[in-house]
Write a protein that holds these residues in place. Structure first.
Motif, PDB file in Angstrom:
ATOM      1  N   GLN A   1       0.816  -1.204   0.000  1.00 51.96           N
ATOM      2  CA  GLN A   1       0.000   0.000   0.000  1.00 51.96           C
ATOM      3  C   GLN A   1       0.853   1.258   0.000  1.00 51.96           C
ATOM      4  OE1 GLN A   1      -2.256   0.850   3.640  1.00 51.96           O
ATOM      5  NE2 GLN A   1      -1.211  -0.827   4.690  1.00 51.96           N
ATOM      6  N   ILE A   2       0.314   2.273  -0.660  1.00 53.07           N
ATOM      7  CA  ILE A   2       0.839   3.625  -0.529  1.00 53.07           C
ATOM      8  C   ILE A   2       0.386   4.146   0.824  1.00 53.07           C
ATOM      9  CG2 ILE A   2       0.774   5.957  -1.489  1.00 53.07           C
ATOM     10  CD1 ILE A   2       2.143   4.000  -3.325  1.00 53.07           C
ATOM     11  N   THR A   3       1.260   4.791   1.567  1.00 53.23           N
ATOM     12  CA  THR A   3       0.885   5.257   2.905  1.00 53.23           C
ATOM     13  C   THR A   3       0.922   6.781   2.979  1.00 53.23           C
ATOM     14  OG1 THR A   3       3.175   5.012   3.668  1.00 53.23           O
ATOM     15  CG2 THR A   3       1.692   3.141   4.011  1.00 53.23           C
ATOM     16  N   ARG A   4      -0.080   7.326   3.672  1.00 54.50           N
ATOM     17  CA  ARG A   4      -0.158   8.758   3.974  1.00 54.50           C
ATOM     18  C   ARG A   4       0.007   9.637   2.739  1.00 54.50           C
ATOM     19  NH1 ARG A   4       2.232  10.242   9.985  1.00 54.50           N
ATOM     20  NH2 ARG A   4       0.948   8.741  11.141  1.00 54.50           N
ATOM     21  N   LEU A   5      -0.599   9.249   1.640  1.00 54.40           N
ATOM     22  CA  LEU A   5      -0.577  10.121   0.457  1.00 54.40           C
ATOM     23  C   LEU A   5      -1.536  11.281   0.667  1.00 54.40           C
ATOM     24  CD1 LEU A   5       0.187  10.851  -2.424  1.00 54.40           C
ATOM     25  CD2 LEU A   5      -1.550   9.239  -3.227  1.00 54.40           C
ATOM     26  N   LEU A   6      -2.811  10.987   0.811  1.00 53.04           N
ATOM     27  CA  LEU A   6      -3.821  11.954   1.228  1.00 53.04           C
ATOM     28  C   LEU A   6      -4.517  11.328   2.429  1.00 53.04           C
ATOM     29  CD1 LEU A   6      -5.323  12.981  -2.234  1.00 53.04           C
ATOM     30  CD2 LEU A   6      -3.765  14.302  -0.808  1.00 53.04           C
ATOM     31  N   GLN A   7      -4.396  11.969   3.590  1.00 54.82           N
ATOM     32  CA  GLN A   7      -4.863  11.345   4.829  1.00 54.82           C
ATOM     33  C   GLN A   7      -5.690  12.330   5.637  1.00 54.82           C
ATOM     34  OE1 GLN A   7      -1.906  10.129   7.854  1.00 54.82           O
ATOM     35  NE2 GLN A   7      -2.903   8.117   7.807  1.00 54.82           N
ATOM     36  N   GLY A   8      -6.784  11.814   6.216  1.00 52.85           N
ATOM     37  CA  GLY A   8      -7.630  12.651   7.056  1.00 52.85           C
ATOM     38  C   GLY A   8      -6.838  13.316   8.174  1.00 52.85           C
ATOM     39  N   TYR A   9      -7.085  14.631   8.380  1.00 56.98           N
ATOM     40  CA  TYR A   9      -6.261  15.420   9.306  1.00 56.98           C
ATOM     41  C   TYR A   9      -7.129  16.524   9.903  1.00 56.98           C
ATOM     42  CZ  TYR A   9      -2.455  18.552  10.823  1.00 56.98           C
ATOM     43  OH  TYR A   9      -1.606  19.352  11.545  1.00 56.98           O
ATOM     44  N   VAL A  10      -7.138  16.606  11.223  1.00 59.41           N
ATOM     45  CA  VAL A  10      -7.922  17.623  11.926  1.00 59.41           C
ATOM     46  C   VAL A  10      -7.050  18.843  12.186  1.00 59.41           C
ATOM     47  CG1 VAL A  10      -9.206  18.156  14.026  1.00 59.41           C
ATOM     48  CG2 VAL A  10      -9.417  15.891  12.972  1.00 59.41           C
TER      49      VAL A  10
ATOM     50  N   TYR B   1     -12.641  23.656  14.156  1.00 68.66           N
ATOM     51  CA  TYR B   1     -11.769  22.543  13.781  1.00 68.66           C
ATOM     52  C   TYR B   1     -12.338  21.906  12.512  1.00 68.66           C
ATOM     53  CZ  TYR B   1      -8.683  22.590  17.800  1.00 68.66           C
ATOM     54  OH  TYR B   1      -7.725  22.946  18.720  1.00 68.66           O
ATOM     55  N   CYS B   2     -11.464  21.745  11.510  1.00 71.36           N
ATOM     56  CA  CYS B   2     -11.883  21.241  10.203  1.00 71.36           C
ATOM     57  C   CYS B   2     -11.332  19.834   9.988  1.00 71.36           C
ATOM     58  CB  CYS B   2     -11.358  22.137   9.082  1.00 71.36           C
ATOM     59  SG  CYS B   2     -11.735  23.892   9.299  1.00 71.36           S
ATOM     60  N   MET B   3     -12.111  19.051   9.259  1.00 75.24           N
ATOM     61  CA  MET B   3     -11.619  17.740   8.821  1.00 75.24           C
ATOM     62  C   MET B   3     -11.066  17.930   7.413  1.00 75.24           C
ATOM     63  SD  MET B   3     -11.039  14.627   9.528  1.00 75.24           S
ATOM     64  CE  MET B   3     -10.804  13.007   8.815  1.00 75.24           C
ATOM     65  N   CYS B   4      -9.746  17.757   7.244  1.00 78.56           N
ATOM     66  CA  CYS B   4      -9.066  18.051   5.981  1.00 78.56           C
ATOM     67  C   CYS B   4      -8.314  16.813   5.488  1.00 78.56           C
ATOM     68  CB  CYS B   4      -8.078  19.202   6.170  1.00 78.56           C
ATOM     69  SG  CYS B   4      -8.747  20.666   6.986  1.00 78.56           S
ATOM     70  N   LEU B   5      -7.583  16.989   4.404  1.00 79.82           N
ATOM     71  CA  LEU B   5      -6.668  15.968   3.888  1.00 79.82           C
ATOM     72  C   LEU B   5      -5.255  16.520   3.920  1.00 79.82           C
ATOM     73  CD1 LEU B   5      -8.603  14.608   0.769  1.00 79.82           C
ATOM     74  CD2 LEU B   5      -8.450  13.572   3.048  1.00 79.82           C
ATOM     75  N   CYS B   6      -4.335  15.725   4.436  1.00 79.10           N
ATOM     76  CA  CYS B   6      -2.930  16.121   4.520  1.00 79.10           C
ATOM     77  C   CYS B   6      -2.118  15.395   3.459  1.00 79.10           C
ATOM     78  CB  CYS B   6      -2.385  15.797   5.911  1.00 79.10           C
ATOM     79  SG  CYS B   6      -0.587  16.013   6.062  1.00 79.10           S
TER      80      CYS B   6
END
Length: 691
Positions: free
Chosen positions: A312-321, A425-430
């Motif tokens: 698996q590709i890891t932490r490419l686009l990951q949920g981030y608060v 606080y926002c739910m974003c992608l990192c």
């Protein structure tokens, strides 16, 4: 009879009951020259004739030469004929000895049999009955041959009456005789074209069923075309065994003075040639329609193991608060979460609030969304590739799968500033290409050693130094499409890493990120008379695109032609081409390992897919999907490959897998018997002489 001729006949006359597969490999081994010398001067060239057909021609010639043993003495008294009888039995003994000596090697090669067909596929009722009957008939022929072997291998003297009885029952015209068993096999295989009893045969029905069962054909270990061809090999060997037993039976009966049997021998040879010719024509027709794709089924869920069955590709686009106050340089909260959706950064950590309690997103932040003011966050273990196990909002919304939280939950609250601004606080992608993010795809070629006559026999994905490589298996090519199994080996992935000297992004490897995360899905096929000898990735715009290398071969000699002039090919189609490349879209995908049923192919050639985050609701967007299928894609019987491709397999609402497929070599054009099975100039010598 020469030793070479004896060995050819031995392969036909010594198949152990129920081991049709063994005979098929004996056939292939003999013709490739592994167990017998090649004839110095064949009157008809067989370089481009498939092995099983070539062997049939050789067997007929050998049997006709054996008739000379019966004719040598002439019309003399029976005691002399008894000596002739011993010569025939001696040849038959040599046959069984040769197979016994080769049996271990043969058993090491897996082959498809009727029994495996019945176990692996769910057939329609008619085909299942046909296959059951075919298996029964083939086993009856093998059982009679076992009896013959017990006679010729016996150390004690077998009485003439016993041998005479066996020979008579073999060629008799009753329901259990070899002629009628072979006739029933022929009807099952080829079907009937005569009205009102017209019906398709097994090969045609099997073609239909394998096409309808594309999602399970991967369980065979071979392509659909190989299924048909290997079944044909098994049937052909049964035909050769039956034909040989009948011919030897007539030889024995003639040696015992029971008749001349010249006409019977000639008629049987013609019937045998007619049957094999019809079957060959039918096989060629169905092979043209049969799929040559081979890929791997998902393993059972409890057998999935990272690094072995998937990558698996890891932490490419990951949920981030993140709080909006930390995503601007003014320390303000005058915007909303949706404002921060196009690649902003964390500018500071305001008053060391929750931002100080979690790993910072050092890259870009995208697609922010307001869910609710207050929440409880369950952080993942520090060794995990996840940031959060789940997030529970005060309004009852849960992102991820709520369960036990070993590290304990953290309460996170938004706040008001000066009564006018809400600091949410926002739910974003990192998108953070840090040391915890494996997001690199190798672009260096993986090729076979063509200068030593090696070709690609399989592929697989591996991860090395955080870089995902598509590597090949190689093996030495032999005449008529065979592979030397002792030479099979994987071409190791190169050991560089992204920080190695003289290693460059975009040349040696590709880095996935928010703007460059597209992989093309294509089926690539080599030109006729070429075979696969390498794979690699290139960049086509911002798409990662696969290419294959092809090298010309001489099918008859098994030699690569001008290996230093191998050619790379690929598909240059894009979204802007006349035949537009289309996207395989993943709708709210969950982690692919959690699918309740195995994946099925859901993409086509000339498509592409974007790596993305898993669904926010199901997984808190913590996983990059799709995964890579890391299982070796190597047909169970090593075979030259005529192409390769990438495709997506999955289930609705799950991320699925990027998987390699191979295209097996098309043997169909080689299923063409010589103009005559018997060299014309040898016709008079081969027919039993009238007395």
């Amino acid at each position: 009879m020469s030793s070479a001729k004896c060995q050819q006949t031995q392969c036909v006359a010594s198949v152990v009951p129920g081991r049709i597969a063994i005979a098929a490999f004996c056939l292939l081994a003999l013709v490739s020259g592994q167990t017998r010398p090649v004839r110095a001067a064949d009157p008809v060239s067989t370089a481009s004739v498939i092995s099983v057909l070539h062997l049939g021609r050789e067997i007929i010639t050998s049997i006709m030469e054996t008739w000379d043993l019966v004719d040598e003495v002439g019309d003399v008294h029976l005691p002399y004929k008894r000596g002739n009888d011993k010569k025939i039995l001696k040849q038959m003994y040599m046959i069984s000895q040769q197979i016994e000596n080769s049996e271990h090697q043969i058993l090491n090669n897996a082959q498809l049999t009727v029994d495996i067909l019945l176990k692996q596929l769910m057939f329609e009722f008619r085909l299942e009955n046909y296959l059951q009957e075919l298996a029964d008939l083939m086993n009856r022929v093998s059982h009679r041959e076992q009896i013959m072997r017990s006679y010729v291998e016996s150390e004690e003297k077998i009485e003439q009456l016993t041998l005479e009885s066996f020979a008579s029952s073999t060629v008799a015209l009753d329901v259990n005789s070899i002629p009628l068993l072979l006739a029933r096999i022929d009807l099952l295989v080829s079907g009937s074209r005569d009205l009102p009893f017209k019906k398709p045969g097994i090969l045609e029905l099997l073609l239909q069923n394998t096409e309808e069962a594309k999602s399970t054909i991967c369980s065979f270990g071979v392509s659909a075309q190989q299924v048909l061809y290997q079944l044909y090999n098994a049937i052909s060997i049964t035909e050769l065994k039956g034909y040989s037993m009948m011919q030897f039976s007539w030889m024995l009966l003639k040696a015992y003075g029971k008749g001349n049997f010249t006409a019977e021998s000639r008629l049987m040879r013609r019937r045998f040639e007619d049957r094999t010719s019809r079957t060959q024509q039918l096989l060629q027709r169905v092979m043209q329609q049969a799929s040559r794709d081979y890929w791997r089924c998902d393993p059972e869920r409890n057998q999935q193991k990272e690094g072995e069955t998937f990558l698996q590709i890891t932490r490419l686009l990951q949920g981030y608060v993140e709080n909006e106050v930390d995503m601007n340089t003014e320390n303000t909260c005058k915007e909303n979460c949706a404002h921060y959706s196009w690649g902003v950064k964390q500018e500071q950590c305001y008053k060391d609030l929750y931002c100080s309690k979690q790993p910072k997103c050092s890259g870009r932040i995208y697609n922010c969304e307001y869910m609710d003011s207050d929440m409880w966050i369950c952080p993942s273990a520090t060794s995990s590739n996840r940031r959060y196990e789940y997030i529970e909002y005060e309004n009852g919304v849960i992102l991820g799968q709520k369960g036990h939280c070993p590290r304990g939950t953290t309460k996170v609250d938004s706040w008001w500033r000066w009564l006018f601004w809400h600091c949410s606080y926002c739910m974003c992608l990192c998108d953070d290409a840090g040391p915890r993010s494996d997001r690199y795809i190798n672009m260096r070629e993986s090729v076979s050693d063509v200068m030593n006559n090696k070709i690609v026999t399989g592929m697989r994905f591996v991860k090395k130094n955080r870089i995902i490589h598509l590597i090949v298996q190689q093996g030495t090519l032999l005449p008529r499409g065979l592979i030397d199994n002792t030479t099979l080996e994987w071409v190791e992935a190169e050991g560089y890493n992204i920080l190695s000297p003289n290693v460059r992004n975009g040349q040696d490897y590709h880095t996935l990120n928010h703007d460059n995360r597209i992989l093309d899905l294509d089926d690539l096929e080599v030109q006729p008379s070429y075979v696969l000898t390498g794979v690699r990735f290139r960049l086509l715009g911002n798409h990662l695109n696969m290419e294959i290398r092809m090298t010309e071969m001489d099918f008859g000699t098994g030699k690569l032609v001008d290996p230093d002039k191998s050619i790379w090919i690929g598909s240059d189609k894009t979204e802007h081409s006349e035949e537009k490349r289309t996207e395989v879209k993943l709708d709210r995908p969950h982690v692919p390992l959690l699918t309740p049923s195995k994946s099925i192919p859901d993409s086509e050639s000339n498509q592409f897919i974007r790596f993305r985050e898993s669904d926010r609701g199901m997984d808190a967007a913590q996983t990059t999907v799709p995964f890579f299928d890391a299982q070796p894609v190597v047909p169970a019987k090593p075979i030259p490959l005529a192409g390769a491709g990438l495709f997506h397999k999955g289930r609705p609402k799950f991320g699925g897998f990027i998987a390699p497929k191979v295209l097996t070599y098309d043997f169909g054009p080689h299923v063409q018997p010589p103009a005559s099975q018997i060299p014309p100039e040898s016709e008079e010598r081969q027919l039993p002489r009238q007395r």
